[in-house]
Design a protein around this motif. Structure first.
Motif, PDB file in Angstrom:
ATOM      1  N   LEU A   9       0.829  -1.208   0.000  1.00 46.79           N
ATOM      2  CA  LEU A   9       0.000   0.000   0.000  1.00 46.79           C
ATOM      3  C   LEU A   9       0.863   1.256   0.000  1.00 46.79           C
ATOM      4  O   LEU A   9       0.538   2.241  -0.683  1.00 46.79           O
ATOM      5  CB  LEU A   9      -0.933  -0.023   1.217  1.00 46.79           C
ATOM      6  N   LEU A  10       1.965   1.213   0.735  1.00 46.80           N
ATOM      7  CA  LEU A  10       2.887   2.353   0.730  1.00 46.80           C
ATOM      8  C   LEU A  10       3.513   2.558  -0.649  1.00 46.80           C
ATOM      9  O   LEU A  10       3.620   3.693  -1.122  1.00 46.80           O
ATOM     10  CB  LEU A  10       3.982   2.168   1.789  1.00 46.80           C
ATOM     11  N   TRP A  11       3.930   1.469  -1.299  1.00 41.76           N
ATOM     12  CA  TRP A  11       4.493   1.581  -2.643  1.00 41.76           C
ATOM     13  C   TRP A  11       3.461   2.133  -3.622  1.00 41.76           C
ATOM     14  O   TRP A  11       3.755   3.035  -4.409  1.00 41.76           O
ATOM     15  CB  TRP A  11       5.020   0.236  -3.147  1.00 41.76           C
ATOM     16  N   PHE A  12       2.250   1.579  -3.587  1.00 40.98           N
ATOM     17  CA  PHE A  12       1.184   2.069  -4.463  1.00 40.98           C
ATOM     18  C   PHE A  12       0.939   3.551  -4.229  1.00 40.98           C
ATOM     19  O   PHE A  12       0.817   4.336  -5.179  1.00 40.98           O
ATOM     20  CB  PHE A  12      -0.116   1.274  -4.245  1.00 40.98           C
ATOM     21  N   SER A  13       0.872   3.944  -2.961  1.00 42.95           N
ATOM     22  CA  SER A  13       0.591   5.339  -2.618  1.00 42.95           C
ATOM     23  C   SER A  13       1.728   6.261  -3.040  1.00 42.95           C
ATOM     24  O   SER A  13       1.482   7.353  -3.559  1.00 42.95           O
ATOM     25  CB  SER A  13       0.325   5.470  -1.121  1.00 42.95           C
ATOM     26  N   ALA A  14       2.957   5.840  -2.813  1.00 47.95           N
ATOM     27  CA  ALA A  14       4.104   6.665  -3.213  1.00 47.95           C
ATOM     28  C   ALA A  14       4.121   6.864  -4.728  1.00 47.95           C
ATOM     29  O   ALA A  14       4.299   7.992  -5.210  1.00 47.95           O
ATOM     30  CB  ALA A  14       5.407   6.024  -2.734  1.00 47.95           C
ATOM     31  N   ILE A  15       3.925   5.793  -5.468  1.00 54.07           N
ATOM     32  CA  ILE A  15       3.924   5.891  -6.936  1.00 54.07           C
ATOM     33  C   ILE A  15       2.717   6.709  -7.405  1.00 54.07           C
ATOM     34  O   ILE A  15       2.842   7.576  -8.281  1.00 54.07           O
ATOM     35  CB  ILE A  15       3.957   4.493  -7.577  1.00 54.07           C
ATOM     36  N   MET A  20       0.508  11.665  -9.702  1.00 59.00           N
ATOM     37  CA  MET A  20      -0.406  12.799  -9.577  1.00 59.00           C
ATOM     38  C   MET A  20       0.381  14.113  -9.490  1.00 59.00           C
ATOM     39  O   MET A  20      -0.003  15.103 -10.115  1.00 59.00           O
ATOM     40  CB  MET A  20      -1.298  12.626  -8.343  1.00 59.00           C
ATOM     41  N   ALA A  21       1.473  14.107  -8.751  1.00 60.90           N
ATOM     42  CA  ALA A  21       2.300  15.306  -8.652  1.00 60.90           C
ATOM     43  C   ALA A  21       2.789  15.732 -10.030  1.00 60.90           C
ATOM     44  O   ALA A  21       2.794  16.922 -10.353  1.00 60.90           O
ATOM     45  CB  ALA A  21       3.483  15.060  -7.714  1.00 60.90           C
ATOM     46  N   LEU A  95      -2.026  14.564   4.613  1.00 62.76           N
ATOM     47  CA  LEU A  95      -1.697  15.679   3.721  1.00 62.76           C
ATOM     48  C   LEU A  95      -2.229  15.440   2.314  1.00 62.76           C
ATOM     49  O   LEU A  95      -2.801  16.340   1.690  1.00 62.76           O
ATOM     50  CB  LEU A  95      -0.179  15.894   3.688  1.00 62.76           C
ATOM     51  N   TYR A  96      -2.050  14.229   1.820  1.00 55.03           N
ATOM     52  CA  TYR A  96      -2.503  13.921   0.470  1.00 55.03           C
ATOM     53  C   TYR A  96      -4.029  14.008   0.356  1.00 55.03           C
ATOM     54  O   TYR A  96      -4.558  14.636  -0.564  1.00 55.03           O
ATOM     55  CB  TYR A  96      -2.013  12.541   0.036  1.00 55.03           C
ATOM     56  N   VAL A  97      -4.727  13.386   1.289  1.00 60.51           N
ATOM     57  CA  VAL A  97      -6.194  13.384   1.222  1.00 60.51           C
ATOM     58  C   VAL A  97      -6.740  14.811   1.332  1.00 60.51           C
ATOM     59  O   VAL A  97      -7.618  15.204   0.564  1.00 60.51           O
ATOM     60  CB  VAL A  97      -6.802  12.455   2.293  1.00 60.51           C
ATOM     61  N   ILE A  98      -6.199  15.591   2.255  1.00 63.48           N
ATOM     62  CA  ILE A  98      -6.697  16.961   2.426  1.00 63.48           C
ATOM     63  C   ILE A  98      -6.172  17.883   1.321  1.00 63.48           C
ATOM     64  O   ILE A  98      -6.938  18.595   0.673  1.00 63.48           O
ATOM     65  CB  ILE A  98      -6.330  17.511   3.816  1.00 63.48           C
ATOM     66  N   GLY A  99      -4.859  17.865   1.102  1.00 65.21           N
ATOM     67  CA  GLY A  99      -4.235  18.801   0.172  1.00 65.21           C
ATOM     68  C   GLY A  99      -4.472  18.494  -1.288  1.00 65.21           C
ATOM     69  O   GLY A  99      -4.364  19.374  -2.143  1.00 65.21           O
ATOM     70  N   MET A 100      -4.795  17.256  -1.608  1.00 65.20           N
ATOM     71  CA  MET A 100      -5.075  16.907  -3.002  1.00 65.20           C
ATOM     72  C   MET A 100      -6.567  16.670  -3.198  1.00 65.20           C
ATOM     73  O   MET A 100      -7.230  17.382  -3.933  1.00 65.20           O
ATOM     74  CB  MET A 100      -4.257  15.672  -3.413  1.00 65.20           C
ATOM     75  N   PHE A 101      -7.132  15.679  -2.512  1.00 62.29           N
ATOM     76  CA  PHE A 101      -8.521  15.295  -2.762  1.00 62.29           C
ATOM     77  C   PHE A 101      -9.516  16.367  -2.311  1.00 62.29           C
ATOM     78  O   PHE A 101     -10.378  16.788  -3.084  1.00 62.29           O
ATOM     79  CB  PHE A 101      -8.839  13.951  -2.095  1.00 62.29           C
ATOM     80  N   HIS A 141      -1.480  24.426  -7.596  1.00 68.23           N
ATOM     81  CA  HIS A 141      -0.175  24.466  -6.920  1.00 68.23           C
ATOM     82  C   HIS A 141      -0.257  23.755  -5.570  1.00 68.23           C
ATOM     83  O   HIS A 141       0.653  23.010  -5.189  1.00 68.23           O
ATOM     84  CB  HIS A 141       0.287  25.908  -6.675  1.00 68.23           C
ATOM     85  N   VAL A 142      -1.351  23.986  -4.846  1.00 72.32           N
ATOM     86  CA  VAL A 142      -1.548  23.324  -3.553  1.00 72.32           C
ATOM     87  C   VAL A 142      -1.583  21.808  -3.755  1.00 72.32           C
ATOM     88  O   VAL A 142      -0.938  21.053  -3.009  1.00 72.32           O
ATOM     89  CB  VAL A 142      -2.839  23.826  -2.856  1.00 72.32           C
ATOM     90  N   ARG A 143      -2.312  21.353  -4.768  1.00 70.19           N
ATOM     91  CA  ARG A 143      -2.393  19.911  -5.046  1.00 70.19           C
ATOM     92  C   ARG A 143      -1.025  19.354  -5.425  1.00 70.19           C
ATOM     93  O   ARG A 143      -0.682  18.233  -5.039  1.00 70.19           O
ATOM     94  CB  ARG A 143      -3.397  19.632  -6.171  1.00 70.19           C
ATOM     95  N   THR A 144      -0.252  20.112  -6.172  1.00 75.60           N
ATOM     96  CA  THR A 144       1.083  19.676  -6.571  1.00 75.60           C
ATOM     97  C   THR A 144       1.967  19.463  -5.346  1.00 75.60           C
ATOM     98  O   THR A 144       2.594  18.410  -5.194  1.00 75.60           O
ATOM     99  CB  THR A 144       1.738  20.710  -7.519  1.00 75.60           C
ATOM    100  N   VAL A 145       2.002  20.462  -4.473  1.00 73.75           N
ATOM    101  CA  VAL A 145       2.838  20.375  -3.275  1.00 73.75           C
ATOM    102  C   VAL A 145       2.370  19.230  -2.371  1.00 73.75           C
ATOM    103  O   VAL A 145       3.186  18.450  -1.874  1.00 73.75           O
ATOM    104  CB  VAL A 145       2.856  21.722  -2.514  1.00 73.75           C
ATOM    105  N   ALA A 146       1.064  19.106  -2.182  1.00 65.98           N
ATOM    106  CA  ALA A 146       0.536  18.026  -1.336  1.00 65.98           C
ATOM    107  C   ALA A 146       0.906  16.659  -1.905  1.00 65.98           C
ATOM    108  O   ALA A 146       1.257  15.744  -1.150  1.00 65.98           O
ATOM    109  CB  ALA A 146      -0.982  18.148  -1.203  1.00 65.98           C
ATOM    110  N   SER A 147       0.862  16.522  -3.215  1.00 68.93           N
ATOM    111  CA  SER A 147       1.200  15.241  -3.841  1.00 68.93           C
ATOM    112  C   SER A 147       2.691  14.929  -3.723  1.00 68.93           C
ATOM    113  O   SER A 147       3.070  13.793  -3.430  1.00 68.93           O
ATOM    114  CB  SER A 147       0.776  15.246  -5.313  1.00 68.93           C
TER     115      SER A 147
END
Length: 163
Positions: A9-15, A20-21, A95-101, A141-147
């Motif tokens: 799950l960590l590998w999937f999430s990192a990739i 997305m970034a 961070l990802y869920v809030i800053g991206m989604f 930009h916010v989504r980019t940084v969060a990703s």
């Protein structure tokens, strides 16, 4: 078995975060600038075409899958707070869920809907397009940084759990 699942799950999430970034980075650094140079009618048409096609593409499973995986990692990290990498899992997922989604749903999607509702040749289209370029790009930009940061935190969690 639990560790194998967490690592996967960590590998999937990192990739996923990294991909997305990259998408968001491209929009933030040159695509939106190019659309702004096209003129309002062509720029609106191009962005509206992307917004129609993106929901039918492989972007959506990646977008949703990485979000669900990030949320799951927050829960898993919270349940294993004393284990190596748990804090990075929680921080990365949150961070990802809030800053991206959440940012996408609260800011970018409504801006996309407003853009789709305007006629490119209407008198108000110029003001809508100018505001869209500025506001949508800011939130992108916010989504980019969060990703990017989410990806880095997931990699840090992988490194912590491997040592």
């Amino acid at each position: 078995m639990r560790q194998v699942f967490t690592t996967g799950l960590l590998w999937f999430s990192a990739i996923g975060c990294g991909l997305m970034a990259g998408i968001y980075f491209a929009f933030s650094t040159f695509i939106m600038t190019a659309f702004g140079r096209l003129g309002q009618a062509a720029g609106i048409a191009a962005m509206n075409a992307i917004n129609v096609d993106i929901v039918r593409s492989l972007f959506m499973p990646l977008f949703l899958g990485t979000t669900v995986a990030g949320a799951a990692l927050v829960v898993m990290g919270t349940l294993r707070i004393s284990e190596p990498g748990a804090v990075s899992m929680i921080a990365g997922g949150g961070l990802y869920v809030i800053g991206m989604f959440v940012v996408t749903m609260v800011f970018n999607v409504p801006l996309n809907n407003a853009l789709a509702a305007v006629q490119p040749s209407a008198p108000e289209a110029g003001a809508v397009w100018a505001a869209y370029l500025k506001d949508w790009t800011f939130w992108n930009h916010v989504r980019t940084v969060a990703s990017v940061v989410g990806c880095a935190l997931f990699v840090a969690a992988l490194a912590s759990s491997a040592s």
